[in-house]
Design an enzyme around this catalytic site. Structure first.
Site, mmCIF file in Angstrom:
data_model
loop_
_atom_site.group_PDB
_atom_site.id
_atom_site.type_symbol
_atom_site.label_atom_id
_atom_site.label_comp_id
_atom_site.label_asym_id
_atom_site.label_seq_id
_atom_site.Cartn_x
_atom_site.Cartn_y
_atom_site.Cartn_z
ATOM 1 C CD1 TRP A 40 -2.217 -2.076 1.308
ATOM 2 C CD2 TRP A 40 -3.381 -0.400 0.921
ATOM 3 N NE1 TRP A 40 -3.485 -2.802 1.196
ATOM 4 C CE2 TRP A 40 -4.390 -1.734 0.827
ATOM 5 C CE3 TRP A 40 -4.019 0.888 0.371
ATOM 6 C CZ2 TRP A 40 -5.424 -1.505 0.661
ATOM 7 C CZ3 TRP A 40 -5.225 0.795 0.039
ATOM 8 C CH2 TRP A 40 -6.110 -0.347 0.142
ATOM 9 C CG HIS A 92 -3.626 -9.172 4.090
ATOM 10 N ND1 HIS A 92 -3.214 -8.978 2.749
ATOM 11 C CD2 HIS A 92 -4.421 -8.355 4.348
ATOM 12 C CE1 HIS A 92 -4.044 -7.813 2.573
ATOM 13 N NE2 HIS A 92 -4.888 -7.516 3.710
ATOM 14 C CG ASP A 141 -8.281 -6.738 6.421
ATOM 15 O OD1 ASP A 141 -7.159 -7.016 6.133
ATOM 16 O OD2 ASP A 141 -8.895 -6.316 5.473
ATOM 17 C CG HIS A 188 -7.344 -3.232 9.070
ATOM 18 N ND1 HIS A 188 -5.914 -2.769 9.223
ATOM 19 C CD2 HIS A 188 -7.448 -3.607 7.779
ATOM 20 C CE1 HIS A 188 -5.688 -2.473 7.935
ATOM 21 N NE2 HIS A 188 -6.838 -2.770 7.043
ATOM 22 C CG HIS A 228 -12.906 -3.565 5.168
ATOM 23 N ND1 HIS A 228 -12.727 -2.860 4.289
ATOM 24 C CD2 HIS A 228 -11.630 -4.256 5.786
ATOM 25 C CE1 HIS A 228 -11.395 -3.167 3.682
ATOM 26 N NE2 HIS A 228 -11.027 -4.052 4.459
ATOM 27 C CD GLU A 238 -8.526 -6.973 2.039
ATOM 28 O OE1 GLU A 238 -9.602 -6.307 2.201
ATOM 29 O OE2 GLU A 238 -7.368 -6.727 2.945
#
EC number: 3.5.1.9
Length: 209
Positions: free
Chosen positions: A20, A54, A56, A60, A161, A173
């Site tokens: 990111w 990964h 979440d 998060h 989310h 993801e």
């Protein structure tokens, strides 16, 4: 490939993998060589939790949310269905109604929108928050996507989310699905036992059922 063989659907982690913008780059180095220690090489990894494939945890995006260690690990192991949504810019209830999702506990969405793990995408297909109650009624407990987020990249509200976890649906993801067909598989995508973390890298693998 034999039907019983496992298929890796994880992004390989290396020093070239995209992260990111502004996040911690991935780095692996041998911090102590066999020559230095007299017996072994010792590696050191520096990375963001949200690099590569990964999961979440609610922490998060919610300061009071569950951390990785609190999540039900059974969610990340079991039957999964892969469906193709590659023609869609956003995925809502209307888009998902064309698929048979009754009794599906783990749903993996192939968007085929970005296949270069070494370049962070400029735009991605995203999930509409409205799908959370729809999928929950179908029995879905985990949703996986082949992009870095279930929400738009520049979104700060993270409605998908929030709604997904409020309806008991866990998030996976950056899976890699371009080399596998639609259908039903057994999935293993276990997070690490991180006690304070907001997410975890996983080695996601599938095999046909």
């Amino acid at each position: 490939m034999k039907a019983s063989e496992w298929i890796d659907i994880s992004q390989p982690l290396n020093n070239e993998i995209a992260t990111w913008p502004g996040d911690t780059p991935f780095s692996y180095e041998v911090s102590c060589t066999k020559e230095q220690s007299g017996s072994v090489n010792i590696g050191k990894v520096t990375m963001s939790i949200h690099t590569g494939t990964h999961i979440d945890a609610p922490f998060h995006f919610d300061n009071d949310g569950k951390k990785v260690i609190d999540l039900d690990i059974h969610v990340y192991v079991g039957p999964a269905r892969i469906i193709d949504v590659s023609s869609m810019d956003s995925i809502g209830v209307k888009e998902l109604q064309q698929f048979n999702l009754e009794g599906v506990e783990r749903l993996l969405l192939r968007t085929s929108s970005h296949g270069n793990a070494q370049k962070f995408p400029d735009i991605i297909p995203f999930l509409c928050a409205e799908i959370a109650p729809f999928l929950s009624k179908k029995g879905v407990r985990l949703i996986g996507v082949d992009v870095p987020s279930v929400d738009p990249l520049d979104d700060k509200e993270l409605a998908a989310h929030h709604q997904l976890f409020q309806h008991g649906i866990h998030i996976l993801e950056n899976v890699v699905l371009d080399h596998v067909q639609d259908g039903d598989y057994e999935l293993i995508a276990l997070p690490l036992a991180l006690t304070e973390a907001d997410g975890s890298p996983v080695r996601a693998i599938i095999r046909p059922l």
